[in-house]
Design an enzyme around this catalytic site. Structure first.
Site, short mmCIF file in Angstrom:
data_model
loop_
_atom_site.label_atom_id
_atom_site.label_comp_id
_atom_site.label_asym_id
_atom_site.label_seq_id
_atom_site.Cartn_x
_atom_site.Cartn_y
_atom_site.Cartn_z
N ASP A 183 -10.78 -3.44 1.03
CA ASP A 183 -9.98 -4.11 1.57
C ASP A 183 -9.57 -4.08 3.10
O ASP A 183 -9.21 -2.96 3.43
CB ASP A 183 -8.24 -4.13 1.02
CG ASP A 183 -7.41 -5.10 1.53
OD1 ASP A 183 -7.44 -6.16 1.05
OD2 ASP A 183 -6.71 -4.87 2.24
N TYR A 221 -6.92 -5.38 11.27
CA TYR A 221 -7.31 -3.79 11.19
C TYR A 221 -8.04 -3.18 12.22
O TYR A 221 -8.26 -2.15 12.49
CB TYR A 221 -7.46 -3.53 9.83
CG TYR A 221 -6.46 -3.70 8.58
CD1 TYR A 221 -5.29 -4.26 8.73
CD2 TYR A 221 -7.08 -3.76 7.16
CE1 TYR A 221 -4.36 -4.75 8.04
CE2 TYR A 221 -6.23 -4.17 6.26
CZ TYR A 221 -4.93 -4.91 6.57
OH TYR A 221 -4.15 -4.94 5.42
N LYS A 247 -9.25 -10.68 5.74
CA LYS A 247 -7.97 -11.73 5.87
C LYS A 247 -8.15 -12.37 7.13
O LYS A 247 -8.53 -11.68 8.44
CB LYS A 247 -6.99 -10.78 5.80
CG LYS A 247 -6.92 -10.00 4.50
CD LYS A 247 -5.35 -9.16 4.38
CE LYS A 247 -5.32 -7.96 3.53
NZ LYS A 247 -6.00 -6.63 3.95
N HIS A 297 -4.05 -13.99 5.64
CA HIS A 297 -3.32 -12.61 5.69
C HIS A 297 -1.71 -13.00 5.72
O HIS A 297 -0.99 -12.30 4.83
CB HIS A 297 -3.60 -11.97 7.13
CG HIS A 297 -3.23 -10.40 7.01
ND1 HIS A 297 -4.05 -9.50 7.80
CD2 HIS A 297 -2.67 -9.56 6.30
CE1 HIS A 297 -3.61 -8.29 7.33
NE2 HIS A 297 -2.64 -8.38 6.57
N1 LIG Z 1 -1.74 -7.71 2.95
C1 LIG Z 1 -1.07 -7.10 3.82
O1 LIG Z 1 -0.23 -7.72 4.73
C2 LIG Z 1 -0.86 -5.68 3.91
C3 LIG Z 1 -0.04 -4.93 4.42
C4 LIG Z 1 0.09 -3.81 4.52
C5 LIG Z 1 -1.21 -2.98 3.47
N2 LIG Z 1 -2.37 -3.72 3.18
C6 LIG Z 1 -3.18 -3.11 2.62
O2 LIG Z 1 -2.77 -2.04 1.46
C7 LIG Z 1 -3.30 -0.84 1.59
C8 LIG Z 1 -2.66 0.25 1.31
O3 LIG Z 1 -1.11 0.20 2.01
P1 LIG Z 1 -0.81 1.33 3.17
O4 LIG Z 1 -2.04 1.66 3.91
O5 LIG Z 1 0.39 0.80 3.79
O6 LIG Z 1 -0.11 2.55 2.25
P2 LIG Z 1 -0.14 3.09 0.87
O7 LIG Z 1 -1.63 2.98 0.14
O8 LIG Z 1 0.91 2.92 0.09
O9 LIG Z 1 0.00 4.76 1.15
C9 LIG Z 1 -1.05 5.56 2.01
C10 LIG Z 1 -0.21 6.70 2.22
O10 LIG Z 1 -0.13 7.37 1.10
C11 LIG Z 1 -1.03 8.68 1.14
N3 LIG Z 1 -1.54 9.20 -0.02
C12 LIG Z 1 -2.30 8.48 -0.63
N4 LIG Z 1 -2.96 9.09 -1.88
C13 LIG Z 1 -2.06 10.11 -2.05
C14 LIG Z 1 -1.88 11.09 -2.90
N5 LIG Z 1 -2.73 11.15 -4.14
N6 LIG Z 1 -1.02 12.05 -2.77
C15 LIG Z 1 -0.47 12.17 -1.58
N7 LIG Z 1 -0.35 11.24 -0.75
C16 LIG Z 1 -1.23 9.93 -0.85
C17 LIG Z 1 -2.04 8.56 2.42
O11 LIG Z 1 -2.62 9.85 2.70
P3 LIG Z 1 -3.88 10.10 2.99
O12 LIG Z 1 -4.71 9.49 3.53
O13 LIG Z 1 -3.77 11.64 3.52
O14 LIG Z 1 -4.33 10.43 1.44
C18 LIG Z 1 -1.25 7.57 3.07
O15 LIG Z 1 -0.62 8.24 4.09
C19 LIG Z 1 -3.66 -0.99 3.22
O16 LIG Z 1 -4.58 0.04 3.67
C20 LIG Z 1 -4.38 -2.33 3.30
O17 LIG Z 1 -5.54 -2.37 2.99
C21 LIG Z 1 -2.10 -5.14 3.36
#
Ligand SMILES: NC(=O)c1ccc[n+]([C@@H]2O[C@H](COP(=O)([O-])OP(=O)(O)OC[C@H]3O[C@@H](n4cnc5c(N)ncnc54)[C@H](OP(=O)(O)O)[C@@H]3O)[C@@H](O)[C@H]2O)c1
Length: 282
Positions: free
Chosen positions: A46, A51, A76, A109
């Protein structure tokens, strides 16, 4: 749901159980992270023009030994390109940046209702799909009123809607709307982004202990058992592998309800991300 299981979309396409998020994963380090994730078993990547890492994802695709056709590449449309012509050009430019000739999935998006052009943007995605630039078209951060408007104006229902969803803001209302309309929900920030203490919450820790699993594995499972695809970001191979190790246990309905009760309503949402208020900058 098993790791080999797929979500079947309303357009006939199939998506894997879990997607890889890429926010803040960029440059040479980003290429390595995406490559380790592909090796670990992730197939859906994704990304987004916003980004600033489509080039990095393209580099990882080229360096990976997994054939392009086995990967699901999703990007997106940014808010600055909701005008029809700009949207078509943006999709082409994104493809050039990635070095691929079609998207498996492409989303609007944000609806940006104050700008008021998301129907025009949706028409552009519909046509880009006809031109062969995109296989599956969907949206992100759309509420029921936005979904109804694009369906009403174009007759085309999005295949997926990617929304904020984590235990502090489970967004169950939009999940239910999506289900009713035959749209797959994708969950962004499943671990709560800035409010990362969600993975330290004692209720989640207690459930995790019961299954000898980690809190992130429990949260992923809570999504899978609700027919929601979590988009999970991790730049560490250890976490990437752990986040896929979720197909050998099952939460009870009681566990699911207990996690649902952690919802804080609006205050649980990541600050400033209400779809009717969110403005893209830059
Ligand atoms: N459509 C939209 O508007 C929108 C908005 C926000 C995000 N997104 C998408 O959704 C994705 C996910 O959201 P996000 O990046 O905000 O955050 P997330 O996936 O909720 O959390 C990521 C965080 O969790 C940690 N983490 C992951 N696996 C872990 C584990 N097994 N144990 C401990 N910590 C862990 C990661 O650290 P490490 O890297 O150290 O593992 C990172 O700091 C984004 O990357 C993006 O692709 C879309």
């Amino acid at each position: 749901m098993e790791q080999s299981d797929f979500y079947e979309l309303n357009d006939g396409a199939k998506l894997p159980a879990i997607g890889l998020g890429t926010v803040n994963i960029q440059g040479a380090k980003g290429v390595n992270s995406v490559l380790t994730a592909i090796d670990a078993g992730y197939r859906l990547i994704d990304t987004s023009t916003n980004y600033m890492n489509e080039g990095m994802v393209g580099e990882a695709i080229r360096r990976s030994t997994v054939p392009r056709e086995e990967l699901i590449i999703s990007s997106k449309l940014p808010g600055a390109a909701h005008d029809y012509d700009k949207a078509i050009t943006m999709i082409q430019e994104s493809l050039y940046r990635l070095g691929i000739d079609y998207f498996d999935k492409y989303l609007i998006h944000w609806p940006l209702p104050m700008q008021g052009k998301y129907v025009e943007a949706w028409q552009a995605l519909i046509d880009a799909q006809k031109f062969g630039l995109i296989k599956t078209i969907g949206v992100s951060n759309f509420l029921e009123e936005h979904l109804e408007k694009i369906i009403d104006k174009t007759g085309v229902t999005p295949a997926t809607n990617q929304i904020e969803r984590h235990p502090y803001f489970n967004n169950n209302e939009v999940v239910e709307t999506n289900k009713k309309l035959g749209i797959l929900t994708e969950a962004w920030s499943p671990f709560g982004r800035e409010i990362n203490d969600v993975i330290e919450h004692e209720t989640i820790a207690k459930i995790a202990k019961k299954y000898d699993k980690t809190p992130t594995q429990v949260i992923i499972r809570w999504n899978l058992q609700n027919d929601v695809m979590p988009i999970v970001k991790s730049s560490s191979l250890k976490h990437q592998k752990a986040n896929l190790n979720v197909f050998n246990f099952e939460l009870t309905q009681e566990d699911i309800q207990t996690i649902d009760l952690l919802d804080k309503g609006e205050p649980g949402r990541v600050e400033g991300q209400h779809p009717n208020e969110y403005e893209e900058f830059g």
